[in-house]
Scaffold this motif. Structure first.
Motif: not given
Length: 276
Positions: A185-198
């Protein structure tokens, strides 16, 4: 003398009625926790830094720290049980856990099946992690694009309905992230807190990824108890503990400990509870 005896009898009767009322007000979950001497808390293991496995396989993170504080307040041993987005509510409903602290966003549908405790303890919104050269400049660019998500996450429906994204759902965050890295896939949609920590982790595999779109629908997270315990002694106990987490600054301290940027949500909640 008769008057004195009458007063004693009245007092005894009132005490008996009060005792009976308290007996009926007891919590089955609290009784089990005290009897077993253990608090079973469902937490994430794929949501750094809120809940993840350290190099030794131990569950650590901000939410396990909160679970430890709750067990300490109850005077019992803590048992952490791994849950995922797709099964965490089921675990609580089935009595496999006594408490859920697992990045549970608040919505009306979930209010009907689990006891969401107020005040809420954190907040996050819908975010999108994409490769830098994906050509996505706005949410509308997701139309007909394959986007990785996790089963049961509320973010999926909103992005699919509002922007026409084609959601490819996986059992957990790790599987979704691996699918993104391998090009499923071209993106991962999730909670902004998780993505920011990644992105803040410094892991080189994420060097070519970014979170360029504005966060949507900031939503609070709730600690959850079984639905029929929400308004009883157990729910009240948990609510008082969460209130104290805000008032004492524990949540802000843990936010700093786990490398999260200071959030306006925690500042606002602390001001509210201190004003009460």
């Amino acid at each position: 003398m008769k008057k004195h005896l009458s007063l004693l009898l009245a007092a005894f009767t009132a005490a008996s009625i009060l005792g009976s009322g308290l007996a009926h007000a007891q919590s089955a979950v609290l009784d089990r926790i005290k009897s077993a001497g253990v608090l079973r808390v469902g937490v994430k293991t794929d949501y750094r830094p809120f809940g993840f496995l350290d190099p030794n396989g131990k569950i650590v993170g901000l939410e396990p720290d909160l679970a430890a504080d709750m067990a300490k307040r109850l005077g019992v041993r803590l048992e952490l049980l791994p849950v995922q987005t797709a099964n965490r509510i089921e675990f609580l409903q089935q009595g496999r856990i006594d408490l859920m602290i697992a990045t549970l966003s608040v919505n009306e549908q979930r209010r009907k099946v689990v006891g969401m405790i107020e005040p809420y303890y954190y907040a996050g919104g819908t975010g999108l992690l994409i490769r830098k050269n994906a050509g996505i400049k706005q949410w509308a660019d997701l139309k007909d694009k394959p986007i990785c998500g996790t089963q049961g996450a509320y973010y999926n429906r909103g992005v699919a309905q509002k922007y026409g994204a084609r959601i490819v759902a996986f059992p957990g965050n790790v599987e979704a992230q691996n699918a993104l890295l391998t090009g499923s896939c071209i993106g991962f949609v999730q909670d902004s807190t998780l993505l920011g920590s990644i992105l803040a982790s410094g892991d080189s595999k994420w060097a070519d990824y970014e979170m360029p779109l504005p966060v949507e629908e900031l939503t609070p997270w709730a600690v959850a108890v079984p639905l029929d315990e929400r308004d009883g002694p157990y729910g009240e106990f948990v609510s008082k503990a969460v209130t104290d987490w805000h008032r004492s600054g524990l949540l802000m301290s843990l936010e700093h400990k786990w490398g999260l940027p200071p959030s306006d949500f925690l500042k606002e909640e602390q001001a509210k509870v201190k004003a009460q």
